[in-house]
Write a protein that holds these residues in place. Sequence first.
Motif, PDB file in Angstrom:
ATOM      1  N   ASN A 362       0.965  -1.123  -0.017  1.00  0.00           N
ATOM      2  CA  ASN A 362       0.140   0.046   0.083  1.00  0.00           C
ATOM      3  C   ASN A 362       0.916   1.405   0.096  1.00  0.00           C
ATOM      4  N   GLY A 363       2.066   1.218  -0.388  1.00  0.00           N
ATOM      5  CA  GLY A 363       3.093   2.173  -0.370  1.00  0.00           C
ATOM      6  C   GLY A 363       4.307   1.482  -0.125  1.00  0.00           C
ATOM      7  N   VAL A 364       5.227   2.707   0.026  1.00  0.00           N
ATOM      8  CA  VAL A 364       6.619   2.515   0.810  1.00  0.00           C
ATOM      9  C   VAL A 364       6.600   2.018   2.207  1.00  0.00           C
ATOM     10  N   PRO A 365       7.034   0.884   2.553  1.00  0.00           N
ATOM     11  CA  PRO A 365       6.992   0.689   4.252  1.00  0.00           C
ATOM     12  C   PRO A 365       7.569   1.802   5.155  1.00  0.00           C
ATOM     13  N   GLU A 366       6.851   2.084   6.308  1.00  0.00           N
ATOM     14  CA  GLU A 366       7.390   2.979   6.918  1.00  0.00           C
ATOM     15  C   GLU A 366       8.963   2.865   7.512  1.00  0.00           C
ATOM     16  N   GLY A 367       9.778   3.370   7.381  1.00  0.00           N
ATOM     17  CA  GLY A 367      11.071   3.245   7.920  1.00  0.00           C
ATOM     18  C   GLY A 367      11.954   2.696   6.825  1.00  0.00           C
ATOM     19  N   ALA A 368      11.677   2.517   5.508  1.00  0.00           N
ATOM     20  CA  ALA A 368      12.414   1.831   4.658  1.00  0.00           C
ATOM     21  C   ALA A 368      13.270   2.788   4.115  1.00  0.00           C
ATOM     22  N   ALA A 369      14.898   2.330   3.996  1.00  0.00           N
ATOM     23  CA  ALA A 369      15.713   3.430   3.537  1.00  0.00           C
ATOM     24  C   ALA A 369      16.233   3.094   2.011  1.00  0.00           C
ATOM     25  N   PHE A 370      16.834   4.116   1.388  1.00  0.00           N
ATOM     26  CA  PHE A 370      17.112   3.866   0.140  1.00  0.00           C
ATOM     27  C   PHE A 370      18.656   4.011   0.145  1.00  0.00           C
ATOM     28  N   LEU A 371      19.413   3.111  -0.271  1.00  0.00           N
ATOM     29  CA  LEU A 371      20.949   3.389  -0.370  1.00  0.00           C
ATOM     30  C   LEU A 371      21.283   3.222  -1.515  1.00  0.00           C
ATOM     31  N   PRO A 372      22.758   3.706  -1.675  1.00  0.00           N
ATOM     32  CA  PRO A 372      23.260   3.886  -3.374  1.00  0.00           C
ATOM     33  C   PRO A 372      23.373   2.492  -3.827  1.00  0.00           C
ATOM     34  N   CYS A 373      23.178   2.409  -5.046  1.00  0.00           N
ATOM     35  CA  CYS A 373      23.516   1.173  -6.204  1.00  0.00           C
ATOM     36  C   CYS A 373      24.843   1.279  -6.417  1.00  0.00           C
TER      37      CYS A 373
END
Length: 430
Positions: A362-373
């Motif tokens: 239902n969206g991006v999970p709360e607390g999810a982080a996006f780190l560099p590829c």
Amino acid sequence: MPGRASLMFDVQPGRNVAGNWEAAYGSLARRLPAIARSAPLTLCGMSACVDARIELSAAPALWNADTGEAGAFAAMLRDRVRRGVGGEVRVEWPDGPAWLAAHVPARYALGGVGPQAGWVLTTLGAPALVNLADRSAHMLACLPPGLLLAEGERTVRARSVQPRGERRPDIYIFEYTAGRPVGDLVPNRSSRIIVRFGDPGLERDAAFDGLTPHLAPEAGAGLVAGFNGVSAGELDGELDRVFRLTHGWLEAGLPGVHLEMSTFEDAGPRDRVLEAARGAVTSVGMSHSEMRDLAPGTPDADLPAAMRALGERLRLRRVCVHADHWALTLTRDDPAVEREALMAGCLVASARSLAGRPVEPNGVPEGAAFLPCPVPDARLAGGWSSVAVPSPYLASPATTLGLGDTFTAGCLLILGSAGVSERQRMRSRA
């Protein structure tokens, strides 16, 4: 295409900008239900099992076992937890299942790459047909009711199948979570250790084998996996059987067949599987650790070269690697389609890691982080493109079980829909 949800392959967020990626994933989450509802059938094989899930933080009997075979088994698990290693191992301990049943609590769930992928697709609202010979009550109790099985010359919902036959041995899944003590150890990474007390082999579902060539012309994708559970003496015969079937799927018009690798204890059987797959599959996928085993010593920044070499050697259109924080594909097809496929895979895997089971995001999970590829998107020689996306990463997930299979299902949902759209465009031009 009339009657099919529009697919949008124009998401190009700024490189490693968390806010842009969160917005892009949020947009995909809103569109995913419509994509799934109009998706074509996915053919899912070739292994299946029931997973006996054991939470290591709640299994004190293992840590109190310090002698004999139980003690050696506990030491193996402890070493993997200490190193933050998951993966799959085969253990020579005939009495292991009975000892575990008497000393350690377990929960039961559907297992195997194909069934896991089918479970995810069914949860999203997309049709999935699973190769399943085990129709025991133990297995059927673990199936989602809407999952499709082959019965004679038709498909039926799992809820309508009557139990029959003996149950097969369970596969044991030992899970551990970052920050949650396991005995006197505190893991810094969440993972799971898959343990086989023997070689379960592949499912031999004659109805699936007979029906799927007739379904392939209108299906979207095929998935095969599970060869690491085949004994050495049976491997060549099973490779011939399965890849004759996938050749038939492709000849009938199936847009693509994906081979998902698993952890092999020895390089020899793994390499036999890959060589046998030449021309019988169009796509190969694996975990980051499995890619490191395949190309030892290769820095992440140099993975595209190793992946392209594999793709050219096996005559593939796609080679995919999924890691904790990112996913990367080398593709000969539309990079925009591939980016959406990778994002769909990462999104549904992240949602499952939070919920502990397959769910509709239902969206991006709360607390999810996006780190560099580790690798930028690029056009490469030979008609290849590299496409990479960061995953919505959760440091302390509810589970890591089935996340790779869930990722694969999300990818095939998009790739299968795009393949059917392209197939219909070609038919209209003809």
